[in-house]
Motif scaffolding. Structure first.
Motif, PDB file in Angstrom:
ATOM      1  N   GLU A  22       0.826  -1.194   0.000  1.00  0.00           N
ATOM      2  CA  GLU A  22       0.000   0.000   0.000  1.00  0.00           C
ATOM      3  C   GLU A  22       0.868   1.255   0.000  1.00  0.00           C
ATOM      4  O   GLU A  22       0.598   2.215  -0.725  1.00  0.00           O
ATOM      5  CB  GLU A  22      -0.882  -0.053   1.242  1.00  0.00           C
ATOM      6  CG  GLU A  22      -2.085   0.821   1.171  1.00  0.00           C
ATOM      7  CD  GLU A  22      -2.831   0.826   2.500  1.00  0.00           C
ATOM      8  OE1 GLU A  22      -2.546  -0.024   3.366  1.00  0.00           O
ATOM      9  OE2 GLU A  22      -3.687   1.699   2.668  1.00  0.00           O
ATOM     10  N   ASN A  23       1.922   1.243   0.795  1.00  0.00           N
ATOM     11  CA  ASN A  23       2.804   2.408   0.869  1.00  0.00           C
ATOM     12  C   ASN A  23       3.461   2.689  -0.479  1.00  0.00           C
ATOM     13  O   ASN A  23       3.544   3.829  -0.917  1.00  0.00           O
ATOM     14  CB  ASN A  23       3.896   2.187   1.928  1.00  0.00           C
ATOM     15  CG  ASN A  23       3.311   2.138   3.323  1.00  0.00           C
ATOM     16  OD1 ASN A  23       2.209   2.636   3.568  1.00  0.00           O
ATOM     17  ND2 ASN A  23       4.029   1.517   4.238  1.00  0.00           N
ATOM     18  N   ARG A  26       1.062   4.179  -2.889  1.00  0.00           N
ATOM     19  CA  ARG A  26       0.795   5.585  -2.588  1.00  0.00           C
ATOM     20  C   ARG A  26       1.926   6.475  -3.103  1.00  0.00           C
ATOM     21  O   ARG A  26       1.702   7.571  -3.601  1.00  0.00           O
ATOM     22  CB  ARG A  26       0.578   5.772  -1.090  1.00  0.00           C
ATOM     23  CG  ARG A  26      -0.255   7.004  -0.806  1.00  0.00           C
ATOM     24  CD  ARG A  26      -0.531   7.242   0.657  1.00  0.00           C
ATOM     25  NE  ARG A  26      -1.234   6.152   1.283  1.00  0.00           N
ATOM     26  CZ  ARG A  26      -0.678   5.275   2.106  1.00  0.00           C
ATOM     27  NH1 ARG A  26       0.601   5.346   2.398  1.00  0.00           N
ATOM     28  NH2 ARG A  26      -1.393   4.321   2.634  1.00  0.00           N
ATOM     29  N   GLU A  29       1.654   7.050  -6.696  1.00  0.00           N
ATOM     30  CA  GLU A  29       0.590   8.002  -6.924  1.00  0.00           C
ATOM     31  C   GLU A  29       1.100   9.440  -6.757  1.00  0.00           C
ATOM     32  O   GLU A  29       0.799  10.320  -7.559  1.00  0.00           O
ATOM     33  CB  GLU A  29      -0.534   7.722  -5.923  1.00  0.00           C
ATOM     34  CG  GLU A  29      -1.832   8.359  -6.294  1.00  0.00           C
ATOM     35  CD  GLU A  29      -2.983   7.689  -5.547  1.00  0.00           C
ATOM     36  OE1 GLU A  29      -2.734   6.979  -4.560  1.00  0.00           O
ATOM     37  OE2 GLU A  29      -4.131   7.886  -5.970  1.00  0.00           O
ATOM     38  N   ARG A 138      -4.749  -0.388  -3.124  1.00  0.00           N
ATOM     39  CA  ARG A 138      -5.201   0.140  -1.827  1.00  0.00           C
ATOM     40  C   ARG A 138      -6.427  -0.606  -1.333  1.00  0.00           C
ATOM     41  O   ARG A 138      -6.546  -0.943  -0.167  1.00  0.00           O
ATOM     42  CB  ARG A 138      -5.552   1.624  -1.965  1.00  0.00           C
ATOM     43  CG  ARG A 138      -4.340   2.531  -1.931  1.00  0.00           C
ATOM     44  CD  ARG A 138      -4.783   3.946  -1.593  1.00  0.00           C
ATOM     45  NE  ARG A 138      -5.964   4.310  -2.369  1.00  0.00           N
ATOM     46  CZ  ARG A 138      -5.937   5.025  -3.486  1.00  0.00           C
ATOM     47  NH1 ARG A 138      -4.795   5.469  -3.938  1.00  0.00           N
ATOM     48  NH2 ARG A 138      -7.044   5.308  -4.135  1.00  0.00           N
ATOM     49  N   SER A 206       2.076  11.493   0.593  1.00  0.00           N
ATOM     50  CA  SER A 206       2.727  10.174   0.672  1.00  0.00           C
ATOM     51  C   SER A 206       2.219   9.364   1.849  1.00  0.00           C
ATOM     52  O   SER A 206       2.342   8.148   1.864  1.00  0.00           O
ATOM     53  CB  SER A 206       4.245  10.320   0.815  1.00  0.00           C
ATOM     54  OG  SER A 206       4.758  11.107  -0.212  1.00  0.00           O
ATOM     55  N   SER A 208      -0.972   9.870   3.082  1.00  0.00           N
ATOM     56  CA  SER A 208      -2.423  10.116   3.124  1.00  0.00           C
ATOM     57  C   SER A 208      -2.780  11.089   4.233  1.00  0.00           C
ATOM     58  O   SER A 208      -3.782  10.888   4.923  1.00  0.00           O
ATOM     59  CB  SER A 208      -3.198   8.807   3.351  1.00  0.00           C
ATOM     60  OG  SER A 208      -3.168   8.027   2.213  1.00  0.00           O
TER      61      SER A 208
END
Lengths: 314, 474
Positions: A22-23, A26, A29, A138, A206, A208
């Motif tokens: 997930e990290n 992100r 993104e 995610r 980074s 959230s």
């Protein structure tokens, strides 16, 4: 009640890898967002790769720094052990090994994450599909977390899952801060410039944390507040203080269950009561970078101490 | 619907469905094939999600595969089953008596019913087991007896599988899948349930524990690891029994007991359901290169500190060279005629038998004495001239390595294909549990089905599939 050392280790790493998937997604993104909102400058990907801890590996494979190569490297390259596809595969391999300690719901969520993501990343991901794929990563991580939260007994097995998750998360937040620490240094020259605003925003995105930061501190992004937020804020689920507290809590549950305190408990106490007890100004004074290097070292020693104390391998 | 030579379990030799299949046939003929195709795809997705996959040896790129599942159940009437299960129980009891005898006084050899050479020169005979008394006197806690059917009342035992039989997880998951997909079927037809197998296995293992366990034995399942082809089954059984799934590196001998490394140190184990073969279980006593076993575990076992399920050395009972003596073995220990038939077997080590086999090779099935999984076997009628001649050379070079049997006309059961129902050959592996409390046989078992038309090879490693197996309540 018994839990095999191997099982504890498998759970710990399964959740570390899931957290990492997930990290990493992100960070891709964030990198993509910078590329879209700024004049094209592929240099930014160097810091994205560093924040994801995979810069050296990328450099060993590719001579030039290019957006599409960086994205491919971070999402699906099998040569990158921390690519999303690699960590989801490893998480699932670990889940297979510890299958008997998981509920059917958690196992199926992990297995489905693997099946779905493997399919979604079977080919190089184009710009148009990128957002969908990142959302899928995610979402799948959230399914596993939800199944874990909703169906697992709150016993030692759960504690090892949580230890893995918060160890990885703390490490990730510290790494992001470290890569960007020069942005946060209260140097007067660049303050207020457009470049800095975007850089600061990058840090918050980074983890959230952009929305939460605004709720807490308002529209103005200030380096001191950002650092305070990500290091000390106990309500921010990706801050160092939050993770450190969770690590201590879960180790305390283990001590209660097993009736024994281990060396790990001292390491986590030091992390909470000494390292994180320093006020933010003191941290800036003695050097943010030094603080973060020291903190990451502390996470690493906690990780290896947990491995020894709970007999993961020996 | 079926050619008259082959017995089809749905149609017999005729045009009307046999009694046990009337409900299934009626249901099927009313169903929309499109819906059934959708259901079959759903079943596959379900298996994948659950992770019921197996790894194919020597085929890394293939990764994990599914064993194809066919949605048409195989049905056995209650009456047929009761006779079968009596025969299986008789055979399994005889096998245990044989094993005890062969590792103690060897009465059967003295009586001349089994020749000494069949044991003495057999690699499956484990000298380390001589004089050892397994806790509770049980050798084969779990047996998977392979049966084939050739006609209305003709069943044969093909193999006894007394070492570490696998496939029971498929039996259980196949039923779960059918229950989830076609609940309406089970409302029309009463089927004997299989779902208590894991609980019965646990009970059976506990009942076989060494005396020092005091009714509260710690049980664990030993797997070679997550890369093993049957890993799914190992974790499935451990999970359903609520016991630990261990690998060799989790175990160690501590103070004369087998112990597993837990988060709080080493804790003793009383019963180990091991899915690791004899050769690999103890590098000190057997294969020194084994990383799958535990150094010294055999010493703990021989001292009575541990139950191994199955006991080491049970391979001598399901060895293909011994197989041909099973009718004598059953009679010798039970005093009764064997209820289940043995397939007539030529032992190629014997001169006349070899001559016969060489003359009739194209009509026979030749098996390697120590082979398993359908590798190294010749199916005469399906073999090319070249294959036959190559095998003839192998036979002449090492006749003692082979046995031969007539090609049985295996029964068929319909599978669901794009073109509708189509007959395919099947076998049956019922699962048998043995403990000091008695013998328990789960009604039904695993039906393996050859998916290729006319094929007799049902092994999953060779492209076979499985079916849910129903024993009717009557």
């Amino acid at each position: 009640m018994t839990t095999l050392g191997k099982t504890a280790g498998g759970l710990y790493w399964m959740f570390r890898y899931l957290e990492r998937s997930e990290n990493t997604a992100r960070m891709v993104e964030v990198g993509q967002r910078i590329a879209l909102t700024r004049s094209s400058d592929d240099d930014e990907w160097a810091s994205v790769l560093q924040a994801a801890g995979t810069y050296d590996g990328y450099r060993a494979k590719h001579d030039e720094l290019r957006r599409d190569l960086a994205i491919d490297w971070m999402l699906r390259d099998a040569d990158n052990p921390s690519s999303v596809l690699s960590v989801v595969t490893t998480a699932r391999d670990n889940a297979r090994v510890v299958r008997t300690a998981l509920t059917r719901e958690v196992w199926e969520a992990v297995n489905e994450a693997y099946i779905t993501l493997k399919q979604a990343m079977a080919r190089r991901i184009g710009d148009r599909e990128l957002q969908d794929v990142l959302r899928l990563v995610r979402q799948r991580a959230a399914f596993v977390r939800g199944a874990t939260h909703g169906t697992m007994l709150r016993n030692d097995v759960y504690d090892f899952c949580r230890l893995g998750m918060f160890t990885e998360r703390a490490d990730c937040t510290a790494r992001i801060l470290d890569v960007k620490y020069f942005v946060l240094l209260p140097a007067s020259s660049a303050v207020g410039s457009r470049l800095d605003d975007i850089q600061w925003e990058t840090i918050l995105r980074s983890v959230s944390g952009i929305g939460a930061y605004r709720m807490r501190f308002g529209q103005q992004l200030r380096p001191r507040e950002i650092a305070e937020f990500l290091i000390h804020d106990r309500t921010m689920p990706r801050s160092l203080a939050f993770c450190a507290r969770k690590l201590r809590e879960n180790l305390d549950y283990l001590a209660e269950d097993y009736g024994a305190r281990m060396h790990s408990h001292e390491v986590v106490a030091d992390m909470n009561d000494k390292k994180l007890a320093q006020p933010i100004d003191a941290i800036f004074q003695s050097g943010l970078h030094e603080f973060l290097v020291d903190f990451q070292g502390c996470i690493a020693s906690l990780s290896s101490q947990v491995e020894i104390d709970y007999r993961f391998y020996r | 619907m079926s050619d008259s030579a082959t017995f089809d379990e749905m149609w017999g030799h005729g045009e009307t469905p046999r009694a046990p299949y009337t409900a299934i046939e009626g249901w099927f003929s009313q169903e929309d094939p499109g819906r059934l195709r959708r259901k079959a795809r759903e079943a596959e997705a379900l298996f994948r999600l659950t992770g019921i996959t197996f790894n194919v040896y020597g085929d890394k790129a293939a990764g994990e595969r599914l064993i194809p599942f066919d949605i048409v159940p195989r049905v056995i009437s209650g009456r047929e089953w009761d006779r079968l299960s009596r025969g299986i129980e008789q055979r399994v009891r005889a096998i245990n008596a044989f094993l005890h005898d062969i590792y103690h006084r060897q009465e059967i050899l003295r009586a001349g019913r089994v020749p000494v050479e069949a044991i003495a020169r057999n690699a499956a005979f484990l000298p380390e087991m001589i004089g050892v008394d397994p806790p509770g006197g049980v050798y084969t806690h779990i047996v998977g007896t392979d049966l084939v059917r050739t006609d209305e009342d003709e069943f044969y035992v093909l193999e006894d599988n007394a070492r570490t039989p696998s496939g029971v997880s498929y039996m259980l998951e196949n039923r779960e899948t059918m229950l989830a997909m076609f609940p309406e079927l089970f409302m029309k037809t009463r089927v004997r349930q299989v779902s208590s197998y894991p609980a019965m296995l646990h009970r059976s293992l506990c009942a076989s524990a060494p005396g020092h366990a005091n009714g509260k034995p710690v049980v664990a399942v030993l797997t070679p690891g997550s890369f093993n082809s049957a890993y799914y089954e190992h974790s499935f059984l451990a999970d359903k029994m609520g016991v630990e799934l261990v690998e060799g590196h989790d175990l160690r001998v501590v103070d004369g007991r087998l112990a597993m490394r837990t988060t709080q140190g080493y804790q003793p184990i009383d019963v180990l359901y091991r899915r690791v073969d004899d050769d690999w279980i103890d590098p000190l006593n057997f294969n020194p290169d084994s990383a799958l076993g535990v150094p010294g575990i055999m010493d703990v076992y021989r001292a009575g500190g541990l139950t191994l399920a199955n006991a080491p050395g049970t391979g001598i009972a399901d060895d293909k060279a011994i197989y041909s003596y099973m009718p004598e073995i059953v009679e010798f220990y039970t005093g009764e005629k064997a209820i289940l038939k043995n397939v007539p077997t030529w032992r190629c080590a014997e001169k006349e038998a070899l001559a016969y086999v060489l003359d009739n090779l194209s009509e026979l099935v030749v098996k390697e004495v120590h082979g398993s999984g359908g590798y190294g076997m010749l199916i005469g009628p399906a073999a090319s001239k070249k294959e036959l001649s190559a095998f003839r050379d192998k036979l002449k070079a090492r006749p003692g390595n082979y046995i031969a049997q007539p090609t049985l006309s295996l029964s068929t059961v319909p599978i669901f294909t794009r073109a509708g129902l189509a007959p395919r050959h099947v076998d049956l592996r019922p699962f048998v549990l043995v403990s000091p409390e008695g013998v328990t046989i789960t009604p039904g078992g695993l039906t393996r089905v050859a998916l290729k038309k006319g094929s007799l090879v049902v092994n999953s490693s060779q492209g076979g599939g499985t079916k849910d197996t129903w024993v009717l309540e009557e």
